[in-house]
Design a protein around this motif. Structure first.
Motif: not given
Length: 277
Positions: A162-172
């Motif tokens: 849930a802490d990655q909700a605002g991130a973009y997939p390519e950065t993960l």
């Protein structure tokens, strides 16, 4: 253990050792030919409600073809299918509305959309307005969009990201993207979830964490049965209530993980060695 005969009283599905107690999905005598090549021959199996059924076998055994039959990408030359007791003739664009969702071998997330938006996109068939309308600036129900956003965030929480909700997939990291893809599948509230090699590209630790998530899927509030194709035997043995083994397009064994582990035909065809629990 050899596969029981079609007349066996211990199975509700011909050619498998899986008892059909209210099967969510049932396949009988499925055959697929590509020209002169027999890809599947007389394949029968059941995915009972509330179960996790694995399909394994060596490369070229017909696992992906079987998934493609269930999804409507390949029309079988023989056999029948039922879903929740009704005859089933799948078409890819109708699967989600029928309650069936398939994940991809990769992750298939949308670039340019945040993690939260990716998950919300998975529920477009259940949303009266909301996400798609908001993307194009169309009139929408704010209440519906808030509901969908809340549900997507809850699923990301279940997946531990849930802490990655605002991130973009390519950065993960890849393992996190896999969890996002699973959340996107679950937001559609499937009654049958098809997992296509979900452990591919994951570390041993990530696979253990994935196993815990998959085992819990039939027990969720929005519970679903699971059918998975997988090469990682550790995951298969940990999560599956039943396993079907294909070799050269035919079912050579089926049963519980313990039965499959001890089956010499499986060892010879695929495993090559004893599988540890």
């Amino acid at each position: 253990m050899s596969p029981p005969s079609p007349d066996s009283p211990d199975t509700g599905t011909a050619g498998t050792g899986i008892r059909n107690t209210g099967a969510s999905l049932e396949l009988r005598g499925i055959g697929v030919n590509f020209g002169g090549l027999v890809a599947l021959e007389d394949v029968s199996l059941a995915v009972p409600a509330g179960s996790v059924v694995g399909v394994i076998g060596p490369n070229g055994a017909g696992k992906t073809t079987l998934f493609n039959v269930v999804c409507g990408f390949v029309d079988p030359s023989a056999g029948t299918m039922t879903f929740e007791g009704a005859p089933f003739r799948p078409r890819p664009h109708q699967l989600a509305r029928r309650g069936i969702v398939r994940t991809l071998q990769g992750v298939g997330l949308f670039r340019g959309l945040s993690v939260l938006e990716n998950v919300m996109a998975g529920a477009t068939h259940t949303s009266k307005a909301g996400f798609v309308s908001s993307l194009f600036g169309l009139p929408r129900s704010d209440r519906e969009e808030r509901r969908l956003r809340t549900e997507a965030l809850e699923l990301l929480g279940e997946m531990g990201v849930a802490d990655q909700a605002g991130a973009y997939p390519e950065t993960l990291p890849y393992a996190v993207r896999k969890r996002v893809a699973l959340a996107r599948a679950l937001v559609a509230r499937p009654r049958l979830l098809l997992l296509d090699e979900p452990a591919g590209g994951l570390s041993a630790e990530d696979i253990d964490e994935l196993a815990a998530l998959v085992v819990g899927l039939p027990a969720r509030e929005n519970a679903c049965s699971v059918m998975l194709v997988e090469h990682h035997m550790d995951l298969v043995m940990k999560v599956c209530t039943a396993i079907v083994v294909l070799d050269f397009g035919r079912v050579i064994a089926s049963g519980t993980p313990d039965e499959i582990r001890e089956n010499p035909a499986v060892t010879e065809a695929y495993l090559g060695a004893e599988v540890s629990s």
